[in-house]
Design a protein around this motif. Structure first.
Motif, PDB file in Angstrom:
ATOM      1  N   VAL A  45       0.865  -1.185   0.000  1.00  0.00           N
ATOM      2  CA  VAL A  45       0.000   0.000   0.000  1.00  0.00           C
ATOM      3  C   VAL A  45       0.898   1.230   0.000  1.00  0.00           C
ATOM      4  CG1 VAL A  45      -1.915  -1.139   1.215  1.00  0.00           C
ATOM      5  CG2 VAL A  45      -0.135   0.060   2.537  1.00  0.00           C
ATOM      6  N   ALA A  46       0.306   2.367  -0.339  1.00  0.00           N
ATOM      7  CA  ALA A  46       1.076   3.605  -0.384  1.00  0.00           C
ATOM      8  C   ALA A  46       1.048   4.361   0.944  1.00  0.00           C
ATOM      9  CB  ALA A  46       0.540   4.509  -1.492  1.00  0.00           C
ATOM     10  N   GLU A  47       0.101   3.995   1.826  1.00  0.00           N
ATOM     11  CA  GLU A  47      -0.059   4.763   3.068  1.00  0.00           C
ATOM     12  C   GLU A  47      -0.563   3.877   4.198  1.00  0.00           C
ATOM     13  OE1 GLU A  47      -2.822   8.452   4.825  1.00  0.00           O
ATOM     14  OE2 GLU A  47      -2.943   7.885   2.696  1.00  0.00           O
ATOM     15  N   ILE A  48      -0.010   4.100   5.380  1.00  0.00           N
ATOM     16  CA  ILE A  48      -0.551   3.527   6.622  1.00  0.00           C
ATOM     17  C   ILE A  48      -1.259   4.669   7.331  1.00  0.00           C
ATOM     18  CG2 ILE A  48      -0.096   2.343   8.786  1.00  0.00           C
ATOM     19  CD1 ILE A  48       0.713   0.640   6.437  1.00  0.00           C
ATOM     20  N   ARG A  49      -2.550   4.549   7.496  1.00  0.00           N
ATOM     21  CA  ARG A  49      -3.330   5.620   8.111  1.00  0.00           C
ATOM     22  C   ARG A  49      -3.779   5.175   9.508  1.00  0.00           C
ATOM     23  NH1 ARG A  49      -8.091   7.581   4.497  1.00  0.00           N
ATOM     24  NH2 ARG A  49      -6.298   8.343   3.304  1.00  0.00           N
ATOM     25  N   GLY A  90      -3.077   2.317  -2.614  1.00  0.00           N
ATOM     26  CA  GLY A  90      -3.795   1.637  -1.539  1.00  0.00           C
ATOM     27  C   GLY A  90      -3.491   2.217  -0.169  1.00  0.00           C
ATOM     28  N   ILE A  91      -4.375   1.921   0.761  1.00  0.00           N
ATOM     29  CA  ILE A  91      -4.261   2.427   2.129  1.00  0.00           C
ATOM     30  C   ILE A  91      -4.536   1.289   3.113  1.00  0.00           C
ATOM     31  CG2 ILE A  91      -5.257   3.995   3.861  1.00  0.00           C
ATOM     32  CD1 ILE A  91      -6.069   5.834   1.549  1.00  0.00           C
ATOM     33  N   LEU A  92      -3.705   1.185   4.137  1.00  0.00           N
ATOM     34  CA  LEU A  92      -4.004   0.329   5.279  1.00  0.00           C
ATOM     35  C   LEU A  92      -4.427   1.241   6.417  1.00  0.00           C
ATOM     36  CD1 LEU A  92      -4.043  -2.438   6.740  1.00  0.00           C
ATOM     37  CD2 LEU A  92      -1.690  -1.938   7.472  1.00  0.00           C
ATOM     38  N   GLU A  93      -5.660   1.093   6.846  1.00  0.00           N
ATOM     39  CA  GLU A  93      -6.197   1.938   7.916  1.00  0.00           C
ATOM     40  C   GLU A  93      -6.219   1.155   9.226  1.00  0.00           C
ATOM     41  OE1 GLU A  93      -9.447   5.017   7.244  1.00  0.00           O
ATOM     42  OE2 GLU A  93     -10.531   3.412   8.291  1.00  0.00           O
ATOM     43  N   VAL A  94      -5.553   1.699  10.224  1.00  0.00           N
ATOM     44  CA  VAL A  94      -5.516   1.098  11.562  1.00  0.00           C
ATOM     45  C   VAL A  94      -6.329   1.996  12.487  1.00  0.00           C
ATOM     46  CG1 VAL A  94      -4.051   0.342  13.470  1.00  0.00           C
ATOM     47  CG2 VAL A  94      -3.219   0.162  11.102  1.00  0.00           C
ATOM     48  N   THR A  95      -7.438   1.468  13.003  1.00  0.00           N
ATOM     49  CA  THR A  95      -8.332   2.278  13.825  1.00  0.00           C
ATOM     50  C   THR A  95      -8.329   1.780  15.269  1.00  0.00           C
ATOM     51  OG1 THR A  95      -9.777   2.683  11.930  1.00  0.00           O
ATOM     52  CG2 THR A  95     -10.685   3.129  14.111  1.00  0.00           C
ATOM     53  N   ILE A  96      -8.039   2.696  16.188  1.00  0.00           N
ATOM     54  CA  ILE A  96      -8.105   2.366  17.622  1.00  0.00           C
ATOM     55  C   ILE A  96      -9.543   2.630  18.068  1.00  0.00           C
ATOM     56  CG2 ILE A  96      -7.151   2.830  19.912  1.00  0.00           C
ATOM     57  CD1 ILE A  96      -4.693   4.051  18.425  1.00  0.00           C
ATOM     58  N   ASP A  97     -10.325   1.569  18.175  1.00  0.00           N
ATOM     59  CA  ASP A  97     -11.740   1.703  18.522  1.00  0.00           C
ATOM     60  C   ASP A  97     -11.961   1.835  20.022  1.00  0.00           C
ATOM     61  OD1 ASP A  97     -12.903   1.324  15.811  1.00  0.00           O
ATOM     62  OD2 ASP A  97     -11.950  -0.641  15.977  1.00  0.00           O
ATOM     63  N   ASN A  98     -11.136   1.160  20.793  1.00  0.00           N
ATOM     64  CA  ASN A  98     -11.256   1.215  22.259  1.00  0.00           C
ATOM     65  C   ASN A  98      -9.882   0.960  22.863  1.00  0.00           C
ATOM     66  OD1 ASN A  98     -12.247   1.387  24.840  1.00  0.00           O
ATOM     67  ND2 ASN A  98     -13.636  -0.356  24.700  1.00  0.00           N
ATOM     68  N   ALA A  99      -9.557   1.672  23.922  1.00  0.00           N
ATOM     69  CA  ALA A  99      -8.262   1.490  24.588  1.00  0.00           C
ATOM     70  C   ALA A  99      -8.372   1.948  26.033  1.00  0.00           C
ATOM     71  CB  ALA A  99      -7.167   2.256  23.858  1.00  0.00           C
ATOM     72  N   ASN A 100      -9.391   1.460  26.729  1.00  0.00           N
ATOM     73  CA  ASN A 100      -9.622   1.950  28.092  1.00  0.00           C
ATOM     74  C   ASN A 100      -9.090   0.999  29.158  1.00  0.00           C
ATOM     75  OD1 ASN A 100     -11.828   0.373  29.574  1.00  0.00           O
ATOM     76  ND2 ASN A 100     -12.820   0.708  27.595  1.00  0.00           N
ATOM     77  N   ALA A 144      -9.403  -6.322   2.562  1.00  0.00           N
ATOM     78  CA  ALA A 144      -9.019  -7.237   3.641  1.00  0.00           C
ATOM     79  C   ALA A 144      -9.233  -6.504   4.957  1.00  0.00           C
ATOM     80  CB  ALA A 144      -7.565  -7.665   3.493  1.00  0.00           C
ATOM     81  N   ASN A 145      -9.604  -7.239   5.989  1.00  0.00           N
ATOM     82  CA  ASN A 145      -9.814  -6.601   7.293  1.00  0.00           C
ATOM     83  C   ASN A 145      -9.612  -7.602   8.416  1.00  0.00           C
ATOM     84  OD1 ASN A 145     -12.700  -7.689   8.086  1.00  0.00           O
ATOM     85  ND2 ASN A 145     -12.847  -7.042   5.954  1.00  0.00           N
ATOM     86  N   ALA A 146      -9.344  -7.062   9.589  1.00  0.00           N
ATOM     87  CA  ALA A 146      -9.149  -7.883  10.787  1.00  0.00           C
ATOM     88  C   ALA A 146      -9.450  -7.026  12.010  1.00  0.00           C
ATOM     89  CB  ALA A 146      -7.722  -8.415  10.852  1.00  0.00           C
ATOM     90  N   GLU A 147      -9.697  -7.676  13.133  1.00  0.00           N
ATOM     91  CA  GLU A 147      -9.966  -6.956  14.383  1.00  0.00           C
ATOM     92  C   GLU A 147      -9.198  -7.615  15.516  1.00  0.00           C
ATOM     93  OE1 GLU A 147     -13.901  -5.025  15.587  1.00  0.00           O
ATOM     94  OE2 GLU A 147     -13.862  -6.827  16.858  1.00  0.00           O
TER      95      GLU A 147
END
Length: 198
Positions: A45-49, A90-100, A144-147
């Protein structure tokens, strides 16, 4: 049987001894978290977001905001150290949904029995959710996706010093990140194999 005065002096001596032990606890200096001890995982991919979708509560029982390095900060640094964009599109998006991390008080013994009992007085419950999605075009549909899901708990003794508490905070984050790394490696290999570069 000892008189009331003798018992009072014994208790006072024990309290002074405990105070001296606590005062003698060495200071703790937190160190920054880095995750560059292994080669980065190269994505086509061209970017890690990196997207932080978690907003800390900043009030009790949440305590993650009080850590020297919060789980959010550690996950962000992990993403920068371990994931590398090595492609042209392409972009790989890493989302922090919860971190409590939430702290709750535990019941402890009181009186003479409690004085001589070393118990856990606080429990820290951590909940981490990080999602990864790879986009090859602008359609908005992920290719593609994962959690990643991490839950754990840790305890702190009632005689813990400030340094002990700081040390535990770092230990919690360290163990969280070990789980994040293990799950990420497994899921990336399973779901993103076609988008990896040597």
């Amino acid at each position: 049987f000892p008189s009331h005065d003798i018992m009072k002096h014994v208790v006072m001596a024990c309290l002074l001894l405990l105070a001296a032990c606590r005062a003698g606890t060495a200071d703790y200096t937190p160190t920054p978290f880095r995750f560059n001890n292994a080669p980065p995982i190269r994505f086509n991919v061209a970017e890690i977001r990196i997207v932080n979708a978690y907003t800390p509560a900043l009030t009790a029982p949440n305590v993650d905001h009080a850590f020297a390095t919060s789980p959010v900060q550690a996950i962000t640094q992990w993403s920068k150290d371990r994931l590398k964009a090595a492609g042209r599109t392409g972009i790989l998006e890493v989302t922090i949904d919860n971190a409590n991390v939430k702290e709750s008080r535990l019941p402890v013994k009181s009186g003479i029995e409690g004085l001589f009992t070393d118990e856990a007085a606080s429990r820290f419950d951590s909940t981490i959710v990080v999602s990864m999605r790879l986009y090859t075009d602008s359609s908005g549909l992920s290719a593609a996706n994962a959690e990643i899901n991490v839950t754990r708990f840790d305890e702190l003794r009632e005689d813990a010093s400030v340094a002990d508490r700081q040390r535990l905070h770092d230990t919690i984050v360290s163990k969280i990140m070990a789980s994040v790394e293990a799950q990420a490696q497994r899921q990336i290999g399973q779901y993103f194999a076609g988008y990896l570069l040597p």
